[in-house]
Design an enzyme around this catalytic site. Structure first.
Site, PDB file in Angstrom:
ATOM      1  N   ASP A 169     -16.124  74.327  20.287  1.00  0.00           N
ATOM      2  CA  ASP A 169     -15.375  73.819  19.132  1.00  0.00           C
ATOM      3  C   ASP A 169     -15.507  74.810  17.965  1.00  0.00           C
ATOM      4  OD1 ASP A 169     -13.753  71.915  17.950  1.00  0.00           O
ATOM      5  OD2 ASP A 169     -15.398  70.606  17.338  1.00  0.00           O
ATOM      6  N   HIS A 264      -6.536  74.292  18.562  1.00  0.00           N
ATOM      7  CA  HIS A 264      -6.616  72.831  18.654  1.00  0.00           C
ATOM      8  C   HIS A 264      -5.295  72.210  19.114  1.00  0.00           C
ATOM      9  CE1 HIS A 264     -10.637  72.870  16.956  1.00  0.00           C
ATOM     10  NE2 HIS A 264     -10.720  71.584  17.262  1.00  0.00           N
ATOM     11  N   HIS A 267      -5.181  72.689  22.782  1.00  0.00           N
ATOM     12  CA  HIS A 267      -6.079  71.666  23.332  1.00  0.00           C
ATOM     13  C   HIS A 267      -5.346  70.333  23.459  1.00  0.00           C
ATOM     14  CE1 HIS A 267      -8.361  68.026  22.284  1.00  0.00           C
ATOM     15  NE2 HIS A 267      -9.323  68.497  23.069  1.00  0.00           N
ATOM     16  N   HIS A 281     -14.338  67.872  24.403  1.00  0.00           N
ATOM     17  CA  HIS A 281     -13.420  68.444  23.404  1.00  0.00           C
ATOM     18  C   HIS A 281     -13.628  69.961  23.253  1.00  0.00           C
ATOM     19  CE1 HIS A 281     -11.248  68.768  19.572  1.00  0.00           C
ATOM     20  NE2 HIS A 281     -12.294  69.409  19.092  1.00  0.00           N
TER      21      HIS A 281
HETATM   22 ZN   LIG Z   1     -12.442  70.371  17.194  1.00  0.00          ZN
END
Ligand SMILES: [Zn+2]
Length: 380
Positions: A169, A264, A267, A281
């Site tokens: 992340d 992101h 993602h 995540h």
């Molecule tokens: Zn994140």
């Protein structure tokens, strides 16, 4: 130009730091609503008892049901009122933390992450789900948490996959900040809260946030691998301390105040693949970062540095590493379309992005990652 930066009032991390939790509760009053999964409470029970006794405070256990839903938030707010709690504590992983943010609504909130798997603890936002676990809405609060308290001993004892995922992340933070700055896009720090309509408006990132995002990346490169090894051995070392701060504080302030970009959004697009659901995540964001670097045609040296880092600590570098073994061209376009919906952060990239260019970047990043993995396997 209007700029904004948002951060928690206090951040503290140290060995056995939960023993000082009572001190921070005391700054608000004598009792705290404790929102935590029972398993997480039992992991730190002894320290909670010690700190409650030492600082003469009480924890009101909430029977947290595990989902951050409107119903659960309303129940907990009612309980806090009934018991006369002076502050709210969110202890554990993402769901307990998000629920505590919603219950506290920007007032007297202490966050105690027991894993360093994402950069969410420091932010002024949360994700609401329905009671069955489907996405409901995002919530933004007028302030970030009052206190972020991190017990590094507890983080060191958690499985290292959480720490590695947190590094995934954090890996995207600098690249997304760089893209946001280049396009002069708005950052989350300027988003309006849901409690006072129009209290703030769109804003750009500060130099401060950009500096934090850069430090985030540098620290990952310097200490990431050492920190993972320390966590594998359940030991607190200076490198692990640096990476806990990186995953939670630097990445958290970086994403909120310096902006999100392609990683992101990609993602989010990839979540249409069922196989990705069992991955964390940050693991998926790591691949999203590689895809963003391909999309923006980053220098080969930079892509190789990121790939090398991912392989060393065990982050995904290709689609099969995040559970996508095979897919059709239609499915890939569906993912790319989802990454490109108007609300997505991919539009913070400093050039026009289309679903076709995103699909091309995903396919190419996948091949680059696979080739790199193969090459490094042969080299050993
Ligand atoms: Zn994140």
């Amino acid at each position: 130009m209007r700029k904004a930066f948002i951060c928690p009032t206090k951040y503290v991390q140290g060995e056995d730091e939960i023993r000082n939790l009572g001190y921070f509760v005391k700054t608000f009053g004598s009792s705290a609503l404790l929102i935590a999964h029972p398993d997480d409470v039992s992991r730190v029970k002894e320290k909670l008892l010690i700190t409650a006794k030492e600082y003469q405070i009480s924890f009101v256990e909430s029977g947290f049901k595990g989902e951050c839903s409107r119903q659960e938030v309303a129940r907990l707010q009612e309980l806090a009122k009934e018991k006369g709690c002076h502050c709210t504590i969110g202890l554990g992983g993402g769901k307990a933390i998000d629920t505590a943010k919603c219950v506290a609504a920007g007032e007297a909130l202490i966050i105690v992450p027991t894993i360093a798997a994402t950069d969410a603890p420091t932010s002024h936002s949360a994700v609401l789900y329905t009671p069955d676990g489907a996405f409901d809405d995002y919530a933004y609060f007028k302030q970030s948490p009052s206190v972020i308290l991190i017990d590094t001993t507890v983080i060191a004892q958690a499985p290292s996959r959480f720490l590695v995922s947190g590094m995934g992340d954090a890996l995207s933070t600098y690249f997304e900040a760089r893209a946001t700055a280049a396009s002069c896009s708005n950052v989350n720090a300027g988003l309006p809260c849901g409690f006072r309509e129009g209290c703030c408006g769109p804003a750009k990132g500060t130099n401060t946030a950009m500096a934090l995002a850069s430090l985030c990346y540098q620290t990952l490169m310097e200490d990431g691998e050492k920190a993972k090894t320390a966590c594998d051995c359940n030991q607190v070392t200076p490198a692990l301390e640096n990476i806990i701060e990186t995953n939670i504080l630097l990445s958290g302030l970086g994403f909120e105040s310096a902006g999100l970009g392609g990683a992101h959004a990609i993602h989010d697009g990839l979540t249409i693949f069922e196989g990705t659901h069992k991955y964390f995540h940050g693991e998926k964001v790591a691949f999203g970062t590689l895809a963003q670097l391909v999309l923006e045609n980053a220098p080969s040296k930079e892509i190789e540095e990121v790939l090398d880092f991912c392989l060393k600590i065990g982050l995904p570098v290709c689609l099969e590493d995040i559970g996508v073994d095979q897919f059709t061209a239609e499915e890939l376009m569906e993912a790319a379309n989802k990454a490109c919906i108007p609300e997505e952060s991919i539009h913070a990239m400093p050039f026009p992005v289309t679903p076709q260019s995103v699909a091309a970047a995903i396919i190419t990043a996948d091949r680059i990652g696979k080739n790199f993995k193969e090459k490094s396997r042969c080299g050993k």
